[in-house]
Design a protein around this motif. Sequence first.
Motif, PDB file in Angstrom:
ATOM      1  N   GLY A  26     -17.769  -5.788  -3.750  1.00 46.86           N
ATOM      2  CA  GLY A  26     -19.155  -5.352  -3.679  1.00 46.86           C
ATOM      3  C   GLY A  26     -20.022  -6.005  -4.725  1.00 46.86           C
ATOM      4  N   PRO A  27     -21.357  -5.949  -4.555  1.00 48.10           N
ATOM      5  CA  PRO A  27     -22.285  -6.592  -5.499  1.00 48.10           C
ATOM      6  C   PRO A  27     -22.231  -5.989  -6.896  1.00 48.10           C
ATOM      7  CG  PRO A  27     -23.471  -5.240  -3.903  1.00 48.10           C
ATOM      8  CD  PRO A  27     -22.063  -5.346  -3.416  1.00 48.10           C
ATOM      9  N   GLY A  28     -21.729  -4.761  -7.023  1.00 48.97           N
ATOM     10  CA  GLY A  28     -21.593  -4.143  -8.329  1.00 48.97           C
ATOM     11  C   GLY A  28     -20.162  -4.163  -8.829  1.00 48.97           C
ATOM     12  N   GLY A  29     -19.327  -5.021  -8.227  1.00 54.16           N
ATOM     13  CA  GLY A  29     -17.928  -5.118  -8.614  1.00 54.16           C
ATOM     14  C   GLY A  29     -17.026  -4.116  -7.923  1.00 54.16           C
ATOM     15  N   GLU A  30     -17.508  -3.483  -6.865  1.00 50.68           N
ATOM     16  CA  GLU A  30     -16.733  -2.453  -6.184  1.00 50.68           C
ATOM     17  C   GLU A  30     -15.580  -3.035  -5.366  1.00 50.68           C
ATOM     18  OE1 GLU A  30     -21.009  -1.173  -6.631  1.00 50.68           O
ATOM     19  OE2 GLU A  30     -19.975  -2.926  -5.785  1.00 50.68           O
ATOM     20  N   THR A  31     -14.504  -2.280  -5.259  1.00 49.39           N
ATOM     21  CA  THR A  31     -13.408  -2.611  -4.359  1.00 49.39           C
ATOM     22  C   THR A  31     -13.743  -2.068  -2.979  1.00 49.39           C
ATOM     23  OG1 THR A  31     -12.210  -0.536  -4.716  1.00 49.39           O
ATOM     24  CG2 THR A  31     -11.772  -2.345  -6.275  1.00 49.39           C
ATOM     25  N   ILE A  32     -12.976  -2.475  -1.985  1.00 49.51           N
ATOM     26  CA  ILE A  32     -13.173  -1.905  -0.646  1.00 49.51           C
ATOM     27  C   ILE A  32     -12.910  -0.400  -0.681  1.00 49.51           C
ATOM     28  CG2 ILE A  32     -12.296  -1.860   1.720  1.00 49.51           C
ATOM     29  CD1 ILE A  32     -11.878  -4.829   1.566  1.00 49.51           C
ATOM     30  N   MET A  33     -11.909   0.005  -1.464  1.00 56.03           N
ATOM     31  CA  MET A  33     -11.608   1.429  -1.606  1.00 56.03           C
ATOM     32  C   MET A  33     -12.808   2.223  -2.089  1.00 56.03           C
ATOM     33  SD  MET A  33      -7.861   2.102  -3.235  1.00 56.03           S
ATOM     34  CE  MET A  33      -8.291   1.208  -4.731  1.00 56.03           C
ATOM     35  N   ASP A  34     -13.585   1.639  -2.983  1.00 57.19           N
ATOM     36  CA  ASP A  34     -14.746   2.345  -3.511  1.00 57.19           C
ATOM     37  C   ASP A  34     -15.673   2.786  -2.380  1.00 57.19           C
ATOM     38  OD1 ASP A  34     -14.443   2.460  -6.354  1.00 57.19           O
ATOM     39  OD2 ASP A  34     -14.796   0.300  -6.447  1.00 57.19           O
ATOM     40  N   TYR A  35     -15.868   1.906  -1.405  1.00 55.60           N
ATOM     41  CA  TYR A  35     -16.761   2.240  -0.294  1.00 55.60           C
ATOM     42  C   TYR A  35     -16.177   3.357   0.566  1.00 55.60           C
ATOM     43  CZ  TYR A  35     -19.681  -1.668  -1.600  1.00 55.60           C
ATOM     44  OH  TYR A  35     -20.522  -2.498  -2.301  1.00 55.60           O
ATOM     45  N   SER A  36     -14.858   3.325   0.770  1.00 55.11           N
ATOM     46  CA  SER A  36     -14.223   4.402   1.524  1.00 55.11           C
ATOM     47  C   SER A  36     -14.362   5.730   0.801  1.00 55.11           C
ATOM     48  CB  SER A  36     -12.731   4.076   1.738  1.00 55.11           C
ATOM     49  OG  SER A  36     -12.568   2.977   2.610  1.00 55.11           O
ATOM     50  N   ILE A  37     -14.147   5.722  -0.511  1.00 55.97           N
ATOM     51  CA  ILE A  37     -14.252   6.959  -1.289  1.00 55.97           C
ATOM     52  C   ILE A  37     -15.695   7.459  -1.309  1.00 55.97           C
ATOM     53  CG2 ILE A  37     -13.929   7.989  -3.564  1.00 55.97           C
ATOM     54  CD1 ILE A  37     -11.676   5.861  -3.966  1.00 55.97           C
ATOM     55  N   TYR A  38     -16.636   6.537  -1.445  1.00 59.77           N
ATOM     56  CA  TYR A  38     -18.056   6.896  -1.429  1.00 59.77           C
ATOM     57  C   TYR A  38     -18.415   7.556  -0.097  1.00 59.77           C
ATOM     58  CZ  TYR A  38     -23.146   6.299  -1.905  1.00 59.77           C
ATOM     59  OH  TYR A  38     -24.498   6.510  -1.989  1.00 59.77           O
ATOM     60  N   ASP A  39     -17.968   6.961   1.004  1.00 62.11           N
ATOM     61  CA  ASP A  39     -18.245   7.535   2.321  1.00 62.11           C
ATOM     62  C   ASP A  39     -17.554   8.882   2.486  1.00 62.11           C
ATOM     63  OD1 ASP A  39     -19.921   5.565   3.331  1.00 62.11           O
ATOM     64  OD2 ASP A  39     -18.273   4.361   4.124  1.00 62.11           O
ATOM     65  N   ALA A  40     -16.337   9.002   1.948  1.00 58.34           N
ATOM     66  CA  ALA A  40     -15.606  10.263   2.048  1.00 58.34           C
ATOM     67  C   ALA A  40     -16.316  11.368   1.272  1.00 58.34           C
ATOM     68  CB  ALA A  40     -14.181  10.079   1.533  1.00 58.34           C
ATOM     69  N   ILE A  41     -16.811  11.047   0.078  1.00 63.27           N
ATOM     70  CA  ILE A  41     -17.504  12.047  -0.736  1.00 63.27           C
ATOM     71  C   ILE A  41     -18.756  12.537  -0.027  1.00 63.27           C
ATOM     72  CG2 ILE A  41     -18.836  12.380  -2.855  1.00 63.27           C
ATOM     73  CD1 ILE A  41     -16.827  10.520  -4.260  1.00 63.27           C
ATOM     74  N   PHE A 115      -5.661  16.629   5.876  1.00 62.57           N
ATOM     75  CA  PHE A 115      -5.979  15.394   5.166  1.00 62.57           C
ATOM     76  C   PHE A 115      -6.139  14.220   6.120  1.00 62.57           C
ATOM     77  CE2 PHE A 115      -1.421  15.554   5.586  1.00 62.57           C
ATOM     78  CZ  PHE A 115      -0.976  14.242   5.701  1.00 62.57           C
ATOM     79  N   ALA A 116      -6.883  13.229   5.644  1.00 66.20           N
ATOM     80  CA  ALA A 116      -7.039  11.960   6.359  1.00 66.20           C
ATOM     81  C   ALA A 116      -6.230  10.895   5.640  1.00 66.20           C
ATOM     82  CB  ALA A 116      -8.509  11.557   6.413  1.00 66.20           C
ATOM     83  N   VAL A 117      -5.728   9.936   6.393  1.00 64.68           N
ATOM     84  CA  VAL A 117      -4.963   8.813   5.841  1.00 64.68           C
ATOM     85  C   VAL A 117      -5.685   7.518   6.177  1.00 64.68           C
ATOM     86  CG1 VAL A 117      -2.761   7.580   5.857  1.00 64.68           C
ATOM     87  CG2 VAL A 117      -2.795  10.043   6.217  1.00 64.68           C
ATOM     88  N   ILE A 118      -5.869   6.663   5.165  1.00 71.49           N
ATOM     89  CA  ILE A 118      -6.455   5.347   5.401  1.00 71.49           C
ATOM     90  C   ILE A 118      -5.718   4.292   4.583  1.00 71.49           C
ATOM     91  CG2 ILE A 118      -8.766   6.275   5.870  1.00 71.49           C
ATOM     92  CD1 ILE A 118      -9.555   5.240   3.015  1.00 71.49           C
ATOM     93  N   ASN A 119      -5.945   3.034   4.931  1.00 74.42           N
ATOM     94  CA  ASN A 119      -5.465   1.919   4.127  1.00 74.42           C
ATOM     95  C   ASN A 119      -6.456   1.642   2.998  1.00 74.42           C
ATOM     96  OD1 ASN A 119      -3.268   1.481   5.832  1.00 74.42           O
ATOM     97  ND2 ASN A 119      -4.406   0.026   7.103  1.00 74.42           N
ATOM     98  N   ALA A 120      -5.941   1.139   1.880  1.00 69.96           N
ATOM     99  CA  ALA A 120      -6.808   0.825   0.740  1.00 69.96           C
ATOM    100  C   ALA A 120      -7.679  -0.392   0.989  1.00 69.96           C
ATOM    101  CB  ALA A 120      -5.954   0.597  -0.503  1.00 69.96           C
ATOM    102  N   ASP A 121      -7.213  -1.326   1.799  1.00 69.82           N
ATOM    103  CA  ASP A 121      -7.887  -2.618   1.920  1.00 69.82           C
ATOM    104  C   ASP A 121      -8.660  -2.787   3.218  1.00 69.82           C
ATOM    105  OD1 ASP A 121      -5.645  -2.671   3.488  1.00 69.82           O
ATOM    106  OD2 ASP A 121      -4.658  -4.306   2.420  1.00 69.82           O
ATOM    107  N   ASP A 122      -9.024  -1.668   3.862  1.00 70.03           N
ATOM    108  CA  ASP A 122      -9.832  -1.725   5.082  1.00 70.03           C
ATOM    109  C   ASP A 122     -11.157  -1.014   4.860  1.00 70.03           C
ATOM    110  OD1 ASP A 122      -7.951  -3.081   6.661  1.00 70.03           O
ATOM    111  OD2 ASP A 122      -6.921  -1.216   7.175  1.00 70.03           O
ATOM    112  N   PHE A 123     -12.226  -1.589   5.382  1.00 73.46           N
ATOM    113  CA  PHE A 123     -13.539  -0.955   5.358  1.00 73.46           C
ATOM    114  C   PHE A 123     -13.705  -0.241   6.692  1.00 73.46           C
ATOM    115  CE2 PHE A 123     -17.992  -0.640   6.373  1.00 73.46           C
ATOM    116  CZ  PHE A 123     -18.572  -0.223   5.179  1.00 73.46           C
TER     117      PHE A 123
END
Length: 301
Positions: A26-41, A115-123
């Motif tokens: 991401g433009p702020g140094g985010e990992t793909i996981m960060d976006y998943s967690i952000y969407d989950a929150i 609970f939901a299960v996702i991969n760390a490296d998928d958006f």
Amino acid sequence: MEPTLLILAAGMASRYGSMKQIQSFGPGGETIMDYSIYDAIRAGFKKVVFIIRKEFADDFKAIVEPPLKGKIAIDYVYQDLKSFTDGYQVPADRTKPWGTAHAVLCAKDAINEPFAVINADDFYGRDAFEKAYTFLTKNVNGNTYSIIGYELLKTLSDNGTVNRGVCRANASGDLVAIAERINIAKKDGKILVDDNQEPKELPMDSQVSMNFWCFDQSIFPYSEKLFNEFLSDNGNLTNPKSEFFIPIVADKFINANKGSIKVIPTSAQWFGVTYKEDAPEVKANLEQLVAAGEYPAKLWK
């Protein structure tokens, strides 16, 4: 009871060649996981559990924890070859993890809610998390699980073939089967498959699994039983490449009439880093989403 997000981050990234789970995109140094967690929150999830390997735990935590502090509860589970293998001798030359269903099983003591299960490296996209949250808070039970279904066309890579679990559902939207198809690519306006199964051309709107599942905690004892059966087959135990995958559990669940798995379609655009060459496209996609106002330029201000 609020649902938990379980993120599978213990993979070896064999095709990609690096620890892509904690690589910045991401433009702020985010990992793909960060976006998943952000969407989950923002969908309503209150806790995230990471399944990782002990050997990179310190590096992983140093990158992941600081921006999430105070935003969501965090826990860790280690996927270890010896976990849940009581009574079975793990071959000394076995180095590959036992697979995604074993990874989920390793979280048995950390999760006591749906609970939901996702991969760390998928958006996966915001729509997928909102639909997962709705299902997990309103419809999940010991007899009803779900899988988020993606349009096959939205999950392909321009840099090589991909493998996908093609979902087949009945008229009620219940999963009937998942066929693992390999070497899928778009060519001359068609989606073609180069494997030993039929058909060789798949419909553009085929629903596929990107390993986004929604489970009740009853999946744990059932998976443990099936994992014991998996290990009792000496071929699985001694074959260094044999793996216990989530679709194996799902297939057994529906075919043994234990319950149903709903296929919940999403219109979200999936993207990920199957190949190193995918990285620039992932970065460009995230920049476009930020420019469109879907995400802030810095997720964790």
